[in-house]
Design a protein around this motif. Sequence first.
Motif, PDB file in Angstrom:
ATOM      1  N   UNK A 176       0.827  -1.211   0.000  1.00 18.51           N
ATOM      2  CA  UNK A 176       0.000   0.000   0.000  1.00 18.51           C
ATOM      3  C   UNK A 176       0.863   1.263   0.000  1.00 18.51           C
ATOM      4  N   UNK A 177       1.999   1.213   0.690  1.00 16.56           N
ATOM      5  CA  UNK A 177       2.945   2.333   0.684  1.00 16.56           C
ATOM      6  C   UNK A 177       3.494   2.548  -0.728  1.00 16.56           C
ATOM      7  N   UNK A 178       3.740   1.478  -1.446  1.00 15.42           N
ATOM      8  CA  UNK A 178       4.258   1.585  -2.810  1.00 15.42           C
ATOM      9  C   UNK A 178       3.245   2.243  -3.747  1.00 15.42           C
ATOM     10  N   UNK A 179       1.997   1.834  -3.621  1.00 13.56           N
ATOM     11  CA  UNK A 179       0.957   2.415  -4.479  1.00 13.56           C
ATOM     12  C   UNK A 179       0.747   3.891  -4.142  1.00 13.56           C
ATOM     13  N   UNK A 180       0.581   4.203  -2.863  1.00 12.34           N
ATOM     14  CA  UNK A 180       0.351   5.591  -2.452  1.00 12.34           C
ATOM     15  C   UNK A 180       1.534   6.497  -2.748  1.00 12.34           C
ATOM     16  N   UNK A 181       2.733   6.014  -2.497  1.00 12.75           N
ATOM     17  CA  UNK A 181       3.922   6.817  -2.774  1.00 12.75           C
ATOM     18  C   UNK A 181       4.123   7.088  -4.248  1.00 12.75           C
ATOM     19  N   UNK A 182       3.808   6.099  -5.076  1.00  9.54           N
ATOM     20  CA  UNK A 182       3.917   6.303  -6.520  1.00  9.54           C
ATOM     21  C   UNK A 182       2.915   7.338  -6.996  1.00  9.54           C
ATOM     22  N   UNK A 183       1.717   7.304  -6.442  1.00  9.67           N
ATOM     23  CA  UNK A 183       0.716   8.307  -6.815  1.00  9.67           C
ATOM     24  C   UNK A 183       1.173   9.710  -6.427  1.00  9.67           C
ATOM     25  N   UNK A 184       1.743   9.851  -5.242  1.00 17.01           N
ATOM     26  CA  UNK A 184       2.175  11.173  -4.782  1.00 17.01           C
ATOM     27  C   UNK A 184       3.360  11.674  -5.605  1.00 17.01           C
ATOM     28  N   UNK A 185       4.307  10.805  -5.893  1.00 18.94           N
ATOM     29  CA  UNK A 185       5.494  11.252  -6.621  1.00 18.94           C
ATOM     30  C   UNK A 185       5.257  11.423  -8.115  1.00 18.94           C
ATOM     31  N   UNK A 186       4.353  10.644  -8.694  1.00 19.67           N
ATOM     32  CA  UNK A 186       4.159  10.664 -10.141  1.00 19.67           C
ATOM     33  C   UNK A 186       3.205  11.760 -10.606  1.00 19.67           C
ATOM     34  N   UNK A 187       2.114  11.952  -9.895  1.00 18.40           N
ATOM     35  CA  UNK A 187       1.086  12.895 -10.340  1.00 18.40           C
ATOM     36  C   UNK A 187       1.161  14.190  -9.531  1.00 18.40           C
ATOM     37  N   UNK A 188       1.255  15.292 -10.238  1.00 16.69           N
ATOM     38  CA  UNK A 188       1.397  16.594  -9.586  1.00 16.69           C
ATOM     39  C   UNK A 188       0.128  16.966  -8.818  1.00 16.69           C
ATOM     40  N   UNK A 189      -1.032  16.556  -9.299  1.00 15.34           N
ATOM     41  CA  UNK A 189      -2.277  16.927  -8.612  1.00 15.34           C
ATOM     42  C   UNK A 189      -2.414  16.253  -7.251  1.00 15.34           C
ATOM     43  N   UNK A 190      -1.692  15.145  -7.018  1.00 12.88           N
ATOM     44  CA  UNK A 190      -1.703  14.500  -5.707  1.00 12.88           C
ATOM     45  C   UNK A 190      -0.598  15.018  -4.792  1.00 12.88           C
ATOM     46  N   UNK A 191       0.265  15.863  -5.296  1.00 17.20           N
ATOM     47  CA  UNK A 191       1.431  16.315  -4.536  1.00 17.20           C
ATOM     48  C   UNK A 191       1.112  17.587  -3.746  1.00 17.20           C
ATOM     49  N   UNK A 192       0.218  17.473  -2.792  1.00 16.77           N
ATOM     50  CA  UNK A 192      -0.115  18.587  -1.913  1.00 16.77           C
ATOM     51  C   UNK A 192       0.850  18.586  -0.726  1.00 16.77           C
ATOM     52  N   UNK A 193       0.946  19.695   0.004  1.00 14.14           N
ATOM     53  CA  UNK A 193       1.821  19.705   1.188  1.00 14.14           C
ATOM     54  C   UNK A 193       1.452  18.623   2.204  1.00 14.14           C
ATOM     55  N   UNK A 194       0.163  18.357   2.366  1.00 18.11           N
ATOM     56  CA  UNK A 194      -0.268  17.316   3.289  1.00 18.11           C
ATOM     57  C   UNK A 194       0.193  15.931   2.807  1.00 18.11           C
ATOM     58  N   UNK A 249       2.693  15.174   0.744  1.00 17.05           N
ATOM     59  CA  UNK A 249       4.157  15.050   0.802  1.00 17.05           C
ATOM     60  C   UNK A 249       4.612  14.851   2.242  1.00 17.05           C
ATOM     61  N   UNK A 250       4.049  15.595   3.172  1.00 23.01           N
ATOM     62  CA  UNK A 250       4.398  15.418   4.578  1.00 23.01           C
ATOM     63  C   UNK A 250       3.990  14.050   5.102  1.00 23.01           C
ATOM     64  N   UNK A 251       2.823  13.589   4.671  1.00 20.49           N
ATOM     65  CA  UNK A 251       2.360  12.261   5.064  1.00 20.49           C
ATOM     66  C   UNK A 251       3.295  11.188   4.520  1.00 20.49           C
ATOM     67  N   UNK A 252       3.749  11.377   3.287  1.00 17.96           N
ATOM     68  CA  UNK A 252       4.665  10.405   2.691  1.00 17.96           C
ATOM     69  C   UNK A 252       6.017  10.409   3.394  1.00 17.96           C
ATOM     70  N   UNK A 253       6.485  11.571   3.803  1.00 19.68           N
ATOM     71  CA  UNK A 253       7.741  11.629   4.565  1.00 19.68           C
ATOM     72  C   UNK A 253       7.611  10.836   5.861  1.00 19.68           C
ATOM     73  N   UNK A 254       6.499  11.017   6.552  1.00 20.66           N
ATOM     74  CA  UNK A 254       6.272  10.298   7.804  1.00 20.66           C
ATOM     75  C   UNK A 254       6.144   8.798   7.588  1.00 20.66           C
ATOM     76  N   UNK A 255       5.436   8.406   6.544  1.00 20.84           N
ATOM     77  CA  UNK A 255       5.276   6.978   6.274  1.00 20.84           C
ATOM     78  C   UNK A 255       6.601   6.362   5.849  1.00 20.84           C
ATOM     79  N   UNK A 256       7.403   7.091   5.077  1.00 17.12           N
ATOM     80  CA  UNK A 256       8.714   6.562   4.670  1.00 17.12           C
ATOM     81  C   UNK A 256       9.587   6.305   5.893  1.00 17.12           C
TER      82      UNK A 256
END
Length: 135
Positions: free
Chosen positions: A47-65, A67-74
């Motif tokens: 699930x981390x792989x799917x969500x992280x790919x969505x955040x990094x690949x698509x600009x519309x999913x790359x909100x500050x929230x 990106x911060x959530x992905x940093x914490x999950x990483x």
Amino acid sequence: MKVIWYTWMLNLLFTFMFVITALVAAADSEGKAYIFAVIWISFLACTYSVGGTMVLKKVEYRTPLAVGFMMGIAFMMSMQMLTLGVFSAGNAAEYGTSKDAPSSEKAITAFSIILFLVNLVLTAWMVFYKAVLLP
């Protein structure tokens, strides 16, 4: 951004290998707690792989929230992998010598430690270069 993306791709590669090894280790193991831990962390890694790919690949999913959530999950996945690596190494050490331990136990230990390091580096790069990630 390219360094973060290539590190993410490396993370996906090792996650794929980890999940396959985790399924084999779960089939080989007799400890129910170990089987649960390996399968649960594999599910979280997918699930981390799917969500992280969505955040990094698509600009519309790359909100500050996001990106911060992905940093914490990483960072938390890094700690989970370290814990599983230690748990798996301890489980393999119960067999006495390393020749007696199943190879899947040793592979889980290796992939967990590698993913710990990759996720830790990914977290550091996302923290230091968060201005590049944010639109």
